[in-house]
Design a protein around this motif. Structure first.
Motif, PDB file in Angstrom:
ATOM      1  N   TYR A  59     -21.021  20.648 -18.749  1.00 25.99           N
ATOM      2  CA  TYR A  59     -20.940  19.456 -19.592  1.00 25.99           C
ATOM      3  C   TYR A  59     -19.906  18.497 -19.023  1.00 25.99           C
ATOM      4  N   SER A  60     -19.876  17.293 -19.566  1.00 27.60           N
ATOM      5  CA  SER A  60     -19.015  16.241 -19.028  1.00 27.60           C
ATOM      6  C   SER A  60     -17.557  16.680 -19.032  1.00 27.60           C
ATOM      7  N   GLY A  61     -16.859  16.300 -17.961  1.00 23.27           N
ATOM      8  CA  GLY A  61     -15.465  16.699 -17.808  1.00 23.27           C
ATOM      9  C   GLY A  61     -15.287  17.944 -16.961  1.00 23.27           C
ATOM     10  N   LEU A  62     -16.393  18.487 -16.426  1.00 28.60           N
ATOM     11  CA  LEU A  62     -16.325  19.658 -15.552  1.00 28.60           C
ATOM     12  C   LEU A  62     -16.771  19.284 -14.142  1.00 28.60           C
ATOM     13  N   PHE A  63     -16.285  20.044 -13.162  1.00 27.13           N
ATOM     14  CA  PHE A  63     -16.781  19.967 -11.794  1.00 27.13           C
ATOM     15  C   PHE A  63     -17.686  21.167 -11.543  1.00 27.13           C
ATOM     16  N   ASP A  79     -31.105  15.111 -25.399  1.00 25.27           N
ATOM     17  CA  ASP A  79     -31.787  13.969 -24.790  1.00 25.27           C
ATOM     18  C   ASP A  79     -30.830  12.915 -24.243  1.00 25.27           C
ATOM     19  N   ILE A  80     -29.549  13.248 -24.062  1.00 23.71           N
ATOM     20  CA  ILE A  80     -28.618  12.321 -23.414  1.00 23.71           C
ATOM     21  C   ILE A  80     -28.748  12.509 -21.905  1.00 23.71           C
ATOM     22  N   PRO A  81     -29.171  11.488 -21.156  1.00 21.39           N
ATOM     23  CA  PRO A  81     -29.365  11.654 -19.708  1.00 21.39           C
ATOM     24  C   PRO A  81     -28.053  12.017 -19.007  1.00 21.39           C
ATOM     25  N   ASP A  82     -28.134  12.991 -18.118  1.00 20.20           N
ATOM     26  CA  ASP A  82     -26.951  13.422 -17.380  1.00 20.20           C
ATOM     27  C   ASP A  82     -26.587  12.397 -16.309  1.00 20.20           C
ATOM     28  N   GLN A  83     -25.282  12.230 -16.092  1.00 21.53           N
ATOM     29  CA  GLN A  83     -24.779  11.374 -15.020  1.00 21.53           C
ATOM     30  C   GLN A  83     -23.711  12.144 -14.257  1.00 21.53           C
ATOM     31  N   CYS A  84     -23.836  12.170 -12.939  1.00 20.02           N
ATOM     32  CA  CYS A  84     -22.896  12.920 -12.106  1.00 20.02           C
ATOM     33  C   CYS A  84     -22.526  12.115 -10.868  1.00 20.02           C
ATOM     34  N   THR A  85     -21.334  12.363 -10.370  1.00 18.33           N
ATOM     35  CA  THR A  85     -20.935  11.908  -9.043  1.00 18.33           C
ATOM     36  C   THR A  85     -20.937  13.133  -8.147  1.00 18.33           C
ATOM     37  N   ILE A  86     -21.762  13.105  -7.094  1.00 18.97           N
ATOM     38  CA  ILE A  86     -21.929  14.279  -6.238  1.00 18.97           C
ATOM     39  C   ILE A  86     -21.342  13.991  -4.858  1.00 18.97           C
ATOM     40  N   PHE A  87     -20.392  14.820  -4.454  1.00 15.52           N
ATOM     41  CA  PHE A  87     -19.816  14.759  -3.111  1.00 15.52           C
ATOM     42  C   PHE A  87     -20.470  15.872  -2.293  1.00 15.52           C
ATOM     43  N   SER A  88     -21.172  15.516  -1.226  1.00 17.42           N
ATOM     44  CA  SER A  88     -21.823  16.527  -0.391  1.00 17.42           C
ATOM     45  C   SER A  88     -21.204  16.519   1.004  1.00 17.42           C
ATOM     46  N   PHE A  89     -21.186  17.701   1.633  1.00 16.01           N
ATOM     47  CA  PHE A  89     -20.430  17.887   2.868  1.00 16.01           C
ATOM     48  C   PHE A  89     -21.294  18.527   3.946  1.00 16.01           C
ATOM     49  N   SER A  90     -20.988  18.188   5.189  1.00  9.23           N
ATOM     50  CA  SER A  90     -21.617  18.867   6.315  1.00  9.23           C
ATOM     51  C   SER A  90     -21.139  20.313   6.342  1.00  9.23           C
ATOM     52  N   ALA A  91     -21.861  21.158   7.068  1.00 12.20           N
ATOM     53  CA  ALA A  91     -21.478  22.569   7.164  1.00 12.20           C
ATOM     54  C   ALA A  91     -20.079  22.716   7.763  1.00 12.20           C
ATOM     55  N   GLU A  92     -19.754  21.868   8.733  1.00 15.68           N
ATOM     56  CA  GLU A  92     -18.433  21.938   9.373  1.00 15.68           C
ATOM     57  C   GLU A  92     -17.323  21.589   8.395  1.00 15.68           C
ATOM     58  N   LYS A 169     -24.181  23.324 -29.724  1.00 15.07           N
ATOM     59  CA  LYS A 169     -25.060  22.170 -29.531  1.00 15.07           C
ATOM     60  C   LYS A 169     -24.539  20.936 -30.259  1.00 15.07           C
ATOM     61  N   LYS A 170     -24.025  21.115 -31.475  1.00 17.97           N
ATOM     62  CA  LYS A 170     -23.492  19.981 -32.231  1.00 17.97           C
ATOM     63  C   LYS A 170     -22.321  19.344 -31.496  1.00 17.97           C
ATOM     64  N   GLN A 171     -21.437  20.169 -30.967  1.00 17.90           N
ATOM     65  CA  GLN A 171     -20.283  19.643 -30.240  1.00 17.90           C
ATOM     66  C   GLN A 171     -20.718  18.904 -28.981  1.00 17.90           C
ATOM     67  N   GLN A 172     -21.734  19.423 -28.291  1.00 19.09           N
ATOM     68  CA  GLN A 172     -22.211  18.770 -27.076  1.00 19.09           C
ATOM     69  C   GLN A 172     -22.885  17.438 -27.381  1.00 19.09           C
ATOM     70  N   ILE A 173     -23.638  17.379 -28.474  1.00 20.35           N
ATOM     71  CA  ILE A 173     -24.383  16.165 -28.798  1.00 20.35           C
ATOM     72  C   ILE A 173     -23.477  15.092 -29.390  1.00 20.35           C
ATOM     73  N   HIS A 174     -22.583  15.489 -30.304  1.00 18.36           N
ATOM     74  CA  HIS A 174     -21.805  14.503 -31.055  1.00 18.36           C
ATOM     75  C   HIS A 174     -20.382  14.311 -30.522  1.00 18.36           C
ATOM     76  N   TYR A 175     -19.712  15.400 -30.167  1.00 26.26           N
ATOM     77  CA  TYR A 175     -18.294  15.290 -29.848  1.00 26.26           C
ATOM     78  C   TYR A 175     -18.032  14.906 -28.396  1.00 26.26           C
ATOM     79  N   LEU A 176     -18.833  15.433 -27.463  1.00 19.24           N
ATOM     80  CA  LEU A 176     -18.598  15.109 -26.060  1.00 19.24           C
ATOM     81  C   LEU A 176     -18.677  13.609 -25.780  1.00 19.24           C
TER      82      LEU A 176
END
Length: 277
Positions: A59-63, A79-92, A169-176
């Protein structure tokens, strides 16, 4: 999964993607292959992240940290669309990061564990906010934004913040969403004097109820969260500008040099002047 995925930054250090879920109605996504090592910050929403027989409740606020080379599925919680910032890295670069992983080294050594959730500290969330804002500017200061990124990655991989509350579920829908709105307000107004009643009013609950909810979700009181944002910004200014200690104190929301110096030394173990030297 239906999603709008925009690559908003690319360099030898990493690629950054703005993930905007478009799949409101579906309950479980098709299997998707994790091709690269990635660190994703969940800005909005909540979902189940399934890999093999395990499900992580994100949920929001986690990595969300994911190793490369595995399939996963995502289960929508609401039904709240997820939004993320994704940092992706080469194998090296992934190998270089994991070699300095500190307290997360057990996760990287465990071949049976492919993903892990990390609770973002106020400092991590603030660094992410600065990075995201910098990447939205038409003229990017690449050296500065990569300095912020490497600081963020170092904090994530050395953290011990792997314990966080399970939310119903209530906390995720309303409080987050309510808490995320308040945190956004704090990022934009941390230099101002902010009253608890103002934050509680934004959440449409009593100050007592708000304080309890905020601490449950963030592991910090509202005042501690605000203080740690101010101190992180002060640290960045001490290390990367020539502003005087007094100017930094007032620019980051402190009402006296004495209060700033005492809070800074208590948090970092060094006075502002000693940190700079």
């Amino acid at each position: 999964m239906e999603a709008d995925i925009q690559t908003i930054y690319h360099s030898p250090l990493c690629s950054v993607h703005n993930f905007l879920c478009q799949c409101i109605a579906c309950s479980m996504s098709a299997k998707e292959y994790q091709a690269t090592f990635s660190i994703a910050f969940i800005r909005k929403g909540s979902f189940g992240f399934n890999i093999f027989r395990d499900e992580l409740h994100a949920y929001s606020g986690l990595f969300l940290i994911c190793k490369a080379g595995y399939e996963h599925q995502v289960r929508h919680i609401h039904d709240i669309p997820d939004q993320c910032t994704i940092f992706s890295f080469s194998a090296e670069n992934a190998a270089l990061l994991t070699a300095t992983s500190g307290s997360l080294s057990r996760f990287f050594r465990n071949a049976d564990q492919q993903s892990i959730l990390i609770k973002a500290t106020p400092e991590m969330e603030f660094l992410h906010q600065l990075i995201f804002l910098e990447l939205s500017k038409p003229r990017l200061q690449q050296l500065w934004v990569e300095e912020l990124m490497t600081t963020l990655f170092s904090q994530i991989l050395s953290t011990s913040e792997t314990d966080f509350p399970e939310l119903n579920k209530k906390q995720q829908i309303h409080y987050l969403p309510m808490i995320e709105n308040v945190k956004s307000f704090l990022y934009e107004n941390y230099t101002n004097d902010i009253q608890l009643s103002k934050l509680a009013g934004m959440a449409h609950v009593s100050p007592f109820h708000f304080s309890r909810l905020f601490k449950k979700i963030t592991n910090c009181s509202p005042y501690e969260y605000l203080l740690r944002i101010r101190l992180k910004e002060a640290q960045l200014q001490l290390l990367h500008t020539r502003n005087t200690v007094t100017a930094i104190a007032f620019a980051t929301g402190f009402n006296s040099l004495e209060h700033f110096s005492a809070a800074y030394k208590k948090h970092f173990g060094l006075s502002p002047a000693a940190m700079r030297s």
